[in-house]
Write an enzyme that holds these catalytic residues in place. Structure first.
Site, PDB file in Angstrom:
ATOM      1  N   SER A 140       0.904  -1.014  -0.052  1.00  0.00           N
ATOM      2  CA  SER A 140      -0.040   0.125   0.081  1.00  0.00           C
ATOM      3  C   SER A 140       1.004   1.240   0.193  1.00  0.00           C
ATOM      4  O   SER A 140       2.080   1.413   0.553  1.00  0.00           O
ATOM      5  CB  SER A 140      -0.838  -0.032   1.139  1.00  0.00           C
ATOM      6  OG  SER A 140      -1.691   1.266   1.375  1.00  0.00           O
ATOM      7  N   TYR A 167      -2.877   0.057   9.755  1.00  0.00           N
ATOM      8  CA  TYR A 167      -2.917  -0.710   8.524  1.00  0.00           C
ATOM      9  C   TYR A 167      -1.722  -0.623   7.721  1.00  0.00           C
ATOM     10  O   TYR A 167      -1.249  -1.411   7.080  1.00  0.00           O
ATOM     11  CB  TYR A 167      -4.099   0.127   7.844  1.00  0.00           C
ATOM     12  CG  TYR A 167      -3.980  -0.399   6.254  1.00  0.00           C
ATOM     13  CD1 TYR A 167      -4.758  -1.583   5.751  1.00  0.00           C
ATOM     14  CD2 TYR A 167      -3.623   0.703   5.316  1.00  0.00           C
ATOM     15  CE1 TYR A 167      -4.475  -1.818   4.510  1.00  0.00           C
ATOM     16  CE2 TYR A 167      -3.697   0.126   4.068  1.00  0.00           C
ATOM     17  CZ  TYR A 167      -4.071  -0.874   3.562  1.00  0.00           C
ATOM     18  OH  TYR A 167      -3.956  -1.169   2.108  1.00  0.00           O
ATOM     19  N   LYS A 223     -17.590  -1.346   1.043  1.00  0.00           N
ATOM     20  CA  LYS A 223     -16.406  -0.750   1.732  1.00  0.00           C
ATOM     21  C   LYS A 223     -16.930   0.183   3.061  1.00  0.00           C
ATOM     22  O   LYS A 223     -15.990   0.434   3.557  1.00  0.00           O
ATOM     23  CB  LYS A 223     -15.356  -0.269   0.873  1.00  0.00           C
ATOM     24  CG  LYS A 223     -14.589  -1.161   0.331  1.00  0.00           C
ATOM     25  CD  LYS A 223     -13.681  -0.629  -0.972  1.00  0.00           C
ATOM     26  CE  LYS A 223     -12.507   0.032  -0.359  1.00  0.00           C
ATOM     27  NZ  LYS A 223     -11.600  -0.681   0.336  1.00  0.00           N
TER      28      LYS A 223
END
Length: 322
Positions: A120, A146, A182
């Site tokens: 990411s 995250y 989401k």
């Protein structure tokens, strides 16, 4: 090795379902889709897709650990993860984003199956050390757990020498059809689409830095169709290591808003709102992928500009509502 039998984890998700669709367009339907559908609506993303089997992630992981399943496939797109940037349960993120990826990567290497995993852009943190996928990753300081869970596997893969044999992709701000499930992690494009239709306005966060005006914070926005094409290109061409997956263009939230109002044929009406206190210290004000390494792989399909991508996305959303 030709791409014949493929596993896509997170296959009902935004990027995963678009990769399955792209594989189908290329005549590939021997696909095992892995996901955790739970009570979400992401099962809808699997409609009209061709795939040979579906497994819930826990059953899939059990089979992987017993050496029963990976050997039957040629390529793996590992996109399954907890993708919430606001998740605070660090142990949960370690299990889902780090341990799971370790197990699957190691089994893929043992069975000589080509492996691509989702890292990411969140691994870059506030951008102090740049956004270059050819630089040392050790100094990077992700701003949230995250991002750290993704960074942790990048470091592990590098330390183990895996990055000479597997592909890690650092997705930037991906948006597009297939993200409705989401919830709060949906893109501002989809949230804005709904806000504009219901309220006639779009809400954006205020800026808390003097060098950025409200709505002028910048992101590298990438259409999911392009993210799928790039991912497929890298795995098919055996391009190993870490790669940024972005356009290499930084545009403002105001640019995005303008494109969305234009696509909807509505006058611009932006409201700047306060950012939650819990987000202020973790907020990225600027991201832009360095794409030289990606382009050096021979990727030649280009990138969809923001206005065109949003117009296409809006047309798909309207078609879904018909």
């Amino acid at each position: 090795m030709s791409m014949k039998r493929v596993i896509v984890t997170g296959g009902a998700g935004l990027i995963g379902s678009n990769i399955v669709r792209l594989l189908n367009e290329k005549g590939i339907s021997e696909i095992l889709v892995v996901d955790h559908l739970g009570t979400s609506s992401k099962w809808k993303n699997l409609r009209n897709l061709e795939y040979s089997d579906y497994l819930e992630k826990e059953e899939f992981l059990e089979k992987v650990q017993k050496g029963k399943i990976v050997k039957d496939y040629t390529h793996i797109f590992h996109l399954g993860a907890c993708s919430s940037t606001t998740e605070t349960d660090a142990s949960y993120l370690i299990r889902n984003n780090f341990e799971y990826t370790k197990i699957l990567a190691e089994e893929s290497l043992r069975k000589k199956v080509k492996f691509l995993y989702a890292s990411s852009a969140a691994t870059y943190g506030d951008g102090k050390f740049g956004y270059d996928d050819q630089s040392d990753i050790h100094p990077l300081k992700p701003l949230n757990m995250y991002g750290y869970s993704k960074h942790l596997f990048d470091l592990y893969a590098q330390r183990k020498g895996f990055l000479d044999k597997i592909t890690g992709v650092k997705y930037f701000n991906i948006f597009g059809f297939g993200e409705a499930h989401k919830e709060d992690m949906r893109s501002v494009v989809l949230k804005g689409y709904e806000q504009i239709l219901s309220e006639g306005k779009l809400k954006l966060f205020k800026s808390y830095r003097p060098d950025y005006k409200d709505g002028e914070q910048k992101r590298d926005f990438l259409y999911v169709k392009d993210a799928a094409k790039i991912s497929l290109h890298l795995l098919k061409k055996n391009k190993f290591g870490l790669y940024n997956v972005g356009r290499g263009v930084a545009e403002t939230w105001n640019d995005l808003a303008g494109a969305l109002f234009s696509a909807l044929g509505k006058p611009e009406n932006i409201e700047y709102m306060e950012m939650p206190e819990t987000l202020k210290a973790k907020y990225q004000y600027y991201t832009k992928a360095e794409t030289a390494r990606l382009l050096e792989t021979g990727y030649q399909e280009g990138f969809t500009d923001l206005k065109t991508a949003i117009a296409d996305y809006v047309s798909l959303l309207r078609k879904e509502e018909e």
